[in-house]
Scaffold this motif. Structure first.
Motif, PDB file in Angstrom:
ATOM      1  N   PRO A  74     -13.825  84.809  50.204  1.00 14.21           N
ATOM      2  CA  PRO A  74     -13.989  86.164  49.658  1.00 14.21           C
ATOM      3  C   PRO A  74     -13.409  87.251  50.559  1.00 14.21           C
ATOM      4  CG  PRO A  74     -15.991  84.894  49.329  1.00 14.21           C
ATOM      5  CD  PRO A  74     -15.112  84.077  50.226  1.00 14.21           C
ATOM      6  N   ASP A  75     -13.533  87.091  51.879  1.00 11.63           N
ATOM      7  CA  ASP A  75     -12.968  88.084  52.794  1.00 11.63           C
ATOM      8  C   ASP A  75     -11.450  88.134  52.690  1.00 11.63           C
ATOM      9  OD1 ASP A  75     -15.349  89.045  53.869  1.00 11.63           O
ATOM     10  OD2 ASP A  75     -15.412  87.525  55.435  1.00 11.63           O
ATOM     11  N   VAL A  76     -10.827  86.970  52.630  1.00 17.18           N
ATOM     12  CA  VAL A  76      -9.370  86.935  52.535  1.00 17.18           C
ATOM     13  C   VAL A  76      -8.907  87.567  51.224  1.00 17.18           C
ATOM     14  CG1 VAL A  76      -7.382  85.400  52.330  1.00 17.18           C
ATOM     15  CG2 VAL A  76      -9.119  84.959  54.061  1.00 17.18           C
ATOM     16  N   LEU A  77      -9.614  87.278  50.137  1.00 19.06           N
ATOM     17  CA  LEU A  77      -9.235  87.840  48.850  1.00 19.06           C
ATOM     18  C   LEU A  77      -9.432  89.356  48.814  1.00 19.06           C
ATOM     19  CD1 LEU A  77     -10.663  85.156  46.392  1.00 19.06           C
ATOM     20  CD2 LEU A  77      -8.344  85.383  47.286  1.00 19.06           C
ATOM     21  N   ALA A  78     -10.343  89.841  49.634  1.00 18.81           N
ATOM     22  CA  ALA A  78     -10.585  91.286  49.704  1.00 18.81           C
ATOM     23  C   ALA A  78      -9.695  91.985  50.739  1.00 18.81           C
ATOM     24  CB  ALA A  78     -12.045  91.557  50.017  1.00 18.81           C
ATOM     25  N   GLY A  79      -8.826  91.187  51.410  1.00 18.69           N
ATOM     26  CA  GLY A  79      -7.927  91.761  52.405  1.00 18.69           C
ATOM     27  C   GLY A  79      -8.560  91.967  53.752  1.00 18.69           C
ATOM     28  N   ARG A  80      -9.711  91.314  53.979  1.00 14.26           N
ATOM     29  CA  ARG A  80     -10.388  91.419  55.276  1.00 14.26           C
ATOM     30  C   ARG A  80     -10.161  90.169  56.105  1.00 14.26           C
ATOM     31  NH1 ARG A  80     -14.557  92.957  51.572  1.00 14.26           N
ATOM     32  NH2 ARG A  80     -15.481  90.900  51.845  1.00 14.26           N
ATOM     33  N   SER A  81     -10.189  90.296  57.408  1.00 16.11           N
ATOM     34  CA  SER A  81     -10.087  89.132  58.274  1.00 16.11           C
ATOM     35  C   SER A  81     -11.408  88.380  58.245  1.00 16.11           C
ATOM     36  CB  SER A  81      -9.781  89.544  59.725  1.00 16.11           C
ATOM     37  OG  SER A  81      -9.886  88.424  60.582  1.00 16.11           O
ATOM     38  N   PRO A  82     -11.382  87.032  58.064  1.00 21.59           N
ATOM     39  CA  PRO A  82     -12.637  86.279  58.011  1.00 21.59           C
ATOM     40  C   PRO A  82     -13.230  86.018  59.386  1.00 21.59           C
ATOM     41  CG  PRO A  82     -10.790  84.797  57.762  1.00 21.59           C
ATOM     42  CD  PRO A  82     -10.208  86.192  57.831  1.00 21.59           C
ATOM     43  N   LEU A 120      -7.245  81.998  57.015  1.00 22.80           N
ATOM     44  CA  LEU A 120      -8.673  81.681  56.980  1.00 22.80           C
ATOM     45  C   LEU A 120      -9.238  81.402  58.368  1.00 22.80           C
ATOM     46  CD1 LEU A 120      -8.516  79.398  53.843  1.00 22.80           C
ATOM     47  CD2 LEU A 120      -9.824  81.512  53.993  1.00 22.80           C
ATOM     48  N   GLY A 121      -8.399  81.558  59.388  1.00 20.24           N
ATOM     49  CA  GLY A 121      -8.864  81.344  60.748  1.00 20.24           C
ATOM     50  C   GLY A 121      -8.891  79.890  61.166  1.00 20.24           C
ATOM     51  N   LEU A 122      -8.152  79.029  60.449  1.00 28.57           N
ATOM     52  CA  LEU A 122      -8.097  77.613  60.789  1.00 28.57           C
ATOM     53  C   LEU A 122      -6.866  77.339  61.639  1.00 28.57           C
ATOM     54  CD1 LEU A 122      -8.957  76.023  57.319  1.00 28.57           C
ATOM     55  CD2 LEU A 122     -10.524  76.527  59.206  1.00 28.57           C
TER      56      LEU A 122
END
Length: 347
Positions: A338-346, A222-224
């Motif tokens: 939602p981005d992570v669940l879609a396989g995208r980098s947030p 999640l970029g944390l």
């Protein structure tokens, strides 16, 4: 009742778990007669604790409700377990709190009950109190939850929307690498030819790696920034399941078992030091009209789905908290999920 501060719930993000519809509130209070109250005890930076009360109708020693309990891992203090398991009945509201405050909370619950007119002749009472260890964020040795907080949670218990996240017994808890707390959800389904409701409330405080709809979600994804969290051995989760389906104690124990199983869907590690418990009750005893065992499967599935959603709601409702000794647990960032669940980098 305290309310969550505008945080998204799982369904607000389009995360729908299972096929059964939720009740109108998607909360344990969708079950007729069930009320919830919180008392939050917060003295930053050192104290982040509280108590949560689940009050099913006019439950009491003269009007006990059928109930069952299941222990997934017994490293915890679920006060009142042995009599509940022996008799299959619940005599008091169910209270949730911090580990070292559990005994004071049980005593306060007994005092509150004995003052009720229907308990004027009571000489024995079995209080039911569950706990999670909030010592990572809160000074647990201070035992900050006192009688006045217990009475406040019980007296303000109400139907309607249930506050989630950093409230009541969830004020200082965390799960799966993030700040967590109280979460709730419900499902409706046909059971024995009638529409029935199953509602769940969780006090989430356990270790593992978060999974949402089967996809692994970590702070790093999640970029944390990585940060040390509580030791895996100090976890726990207490789950309260309520239904209006007419079930006996044996059947309710089966329901409680499924509630603990559902934690695996969320990524629970069930570690050595995690107290993983579920208690299930019915508000509609209806002697002589029990649901047949062969008709329980939809209710089992409803509970599995509602527990999974409740844990996610507890995470989404919580906010980043810095507490005792500077320890911090980050909130689960709903906007990045939602981005992570879609396989995208947030990022």
């Amino acid at each position: 009742m305290e309310h969550s501060a505008g945080r998204a719930r799982s369904r607000d993000l389009g995360i729908v778990i299972g096929e059964f519809a939720p009740g109108p509130l998607d909360a344990i209070t969708d079950v007729p007669g069930v009320r919830v109250g919180h008392a939050t005890v917060r003295r930053p930076p050192d104290v982040h604790s509280g108590v949560t009360a689940v009050v099913p109708g006019a439950v009491g020693p003269h009007a006990p409700l059928p109930a069952g309990v299941f222990t997934g891992n017994g490293y915890g203090k679920l006060i009142g377990t042995t009599q509940l398991a022996e008799l299959g009945t619940l005599e008091t509201p169910v209270l949730l709190t911090s580990t070292l405050s559990a005994f004071r909370v049980a005593d306060a619950l007994v005092g509150w009950m004995l003052e009720r007119p229907d308990c004027a002749d009571v000489r024995s009472l079995n209080p039911v109190v569950g706990e999670c260890n909030d010592g990572f964020l809160s000074d647990i040795r201070a035992r900050p939850v006192r009688e006045e907080h217990v009475r406040a949670a019980l007296d303000r218990a109400s139907g309607g929307p249930v506050a989630e996240g950093c409230v009541g017994a969830g004020t200082g808890t965390g799960a799966l690498g993030f700040k967590a707390g109280i979460g709730t959800s419900s499902r409706t389904t046909d059971v024995g030819g009638r529409r029935r409701t199953a509602g769940v409330l969780v006090q989430a405080n356990f270790g593992g790696t978060l999974r949402v709809l089967g996809r692994t979600v970590t702070p790093r994804s999640l970029g944390l920034a990585d940060a040390p969290g509580p030791a895996a051995e100090t976890g726990s989760c207490v789950i309260v399941v309520a239904t209006d389906a007419p079930l006996d104690a044996r059947q309710l124990t089966r329901l409680a078992r499924r509630a603990v199983f559902a934690l695996a869907r969320t990524g629970a590690a069930y570690s050595h030091g995690s107290g993983d418990y579920a208690l299930a009750l019915t508000t509609r005893p209806e002697p002589g009209a029990l649901v047949a065992d062969t008709e329980l499967s939809p209710l089992f599935e409803a509970v599995l789905d509602a527990v999974e959603e409740s844990v996610l709601n507890s995470l989404l409702a919580a906010t980043t908290t810095t507490g005792h000794r500077g320890h911090t647990l980050p909130a689960l960032p709903a906007d990045r999920l939602p981005d992570v669940l879609a396989g995208r980098s947030p990022c």
